[in-house]
Write a protein that holds these residues in place. Sequence first.
Motif, PDB file in Angstrom:
ATOM      1  N   CYS A  22       0.835  -1.203   0.000  1.00 42.41           N
ATOM      2  CA  CYS A  22       0.000   0.000   0.000  1.00 42.41           C
ATOM      3  C   CYS A  22       0.869   1.252   0.000  1.00 42.41           C
ATOM      4  CB  CYS A  22      -0.925  -0.004   1.214  1.00 42.41           C
ATOM      5  SG  CYS A  22      -2.056   1.392   1.223  1.00 42.41           S
ATOM      6  N   VAL A  23       0.694   2.072  -1.035  1.00 45.59           N
ATOM      7  CA  VAL A  23       1.446   3.321  -1.126  1.00 45.59           C
ATOM      8  C   VAL A  23       0.713   4.472  -0.435  1.00 45.59           C
ATOM      9  CG1 VAL A  23       2.636   2.649  -3.241  1.00 45.59           C
ATOM     10  CG2 VAL A  23       0.462   3.865  -3.387  1.00 45.59           C
ATOM     11  N   ASP A  24      -0.545   4.226  -0.007  1.00 40.66           N
ATOM     12  CA  ASP A  24      -1.336   5.263   0.645  1.00 40.66           C
ATOM     13  C   ASP A  24      -1.172   5.270   2.156  1.00 40.66           C
ATOM     14  OD1 ASP A  24      -2.363   6.096  -1.808  1.00 40.66           O
ATOM     15  OD2 ASP A  24      -3.982   4.618  -1.719  1.00 40.66           O
ATOM     16  N   GLY A  27      -1.420   0.381   5.442  1.00 41.10           N
ATOM     17  CA  GLY A  27      -0.847  -0.792   6.103  1.00 41.10           C
ATOM     18  C   GLY A  27      -1.728  -2.009   5.892  1.00 41.10           C
ATOM     19  N   ALA A  28      -1.970  -2.787   6.968  1.00 40.38           N
ATOM     20  CA  ALA A  28      -2.781  -4.004   6.880  1.00 40.38           C
ATOM     21  C   ALA A  28      -4.247  -3.705   6.598  1.00 40.38           C
ATOM     22  CB  ALA A  28      -2.648  -4.809   8.164  1.00 40.38           C
ATOM     23  N   ASP A  29      -4.698  -2.468   6.809  1.00 41.72           N
ATOM     24  CA  ASP A  29      -6.099  -2.096   6.592  1.00 41.72           C
ATOM     25  C   ASP A  29      -6.372  -1.600   5.180  1.00 41.72           C
ATOM     26  OD1 ASP A  29      -6.716  -2.706   9.222  1.00 41.72           O
ATOM     27  OD2 ASP A  29      -6.241  -0.684   9.910  1.00 41.72           O
ATOM     28  N   CYS A  30      -5.437  -1.779   4.270  1.00 45.20           N
ATOM     29  CA  CYS A  30      -5.611  -1.311   2.898  1.00 45.20           C
ATOM     30  C   CYS A  30      -6.806  -2.001   2.244  1.00 45.20           C
ATOM     31  CB  CYS A  30      -4.345  -1.578   2.077  1.00 45.20           C
ATOM     32  SG  CYS A  30      -4.448  -0.874   0.415  1.00 45.20           S
ATOM     33  N   PRO A  31      -7.724  -1.244   1.622  1.00 42.85           N
ATOM     34  CA  PRO A  31      -8.915  -1.835   1.025  1.00 42.85           C
ATOM     35  C   PRO A  31      -8.685  -2.451  -0.358  1.00 42.85           C
ATOM     36  CG  PRO A  31      -8.976   0.525   0.755  1.00 42.85           C
ATOM     37  CD  PRO A  31      -7.759   0.212   1.588  1.00 42.85           C
ATOM     38  N   GLU A  32      -7.500  -2.317  -0.921  1.00 39.60           N
ATOM     39  CA  GLU A  32      -7.242  -2.839  -2.263  1.00 39.60           C
ATOM     40  C   GLU A  32      -6.870  -4.313  -2.208  1.00 39.60           C
ATOM     41  OE1 GLU A  32      -4.340  -0.446  -4.234  1.00 39.60           O
ATOM     42  OE2 GLU A  32      -5.309   1.407  -3.599  1.00 39.60           O
TER      43      GLU A  32
END
Length: 65
Positions: A22-24, A27-32
């Motif tokens: 995740c570049v945003d 972290g572990a909560d990335c929706p992608e």
Amino acid sequence: MSERELHCDICGSIQPFEAPPCVDGHGADCPERACAGCGAAIMMFVSTAPRRSTRRRAAVHHRAA
């Protein structure tokens, strides 16, 4: 990368979906998520119901005609 099995519409079956780096900053909560089979991407999110207002509403009084 975290992995989860979901239905992929492109593959037409249950496939492992991985969370790419995740570049945003999520972290572990990335929706992608990306399908490990074909690479199709999806966005996952949790929707919550809107909170009800704690403010009391004024009663509406109707006049008889």
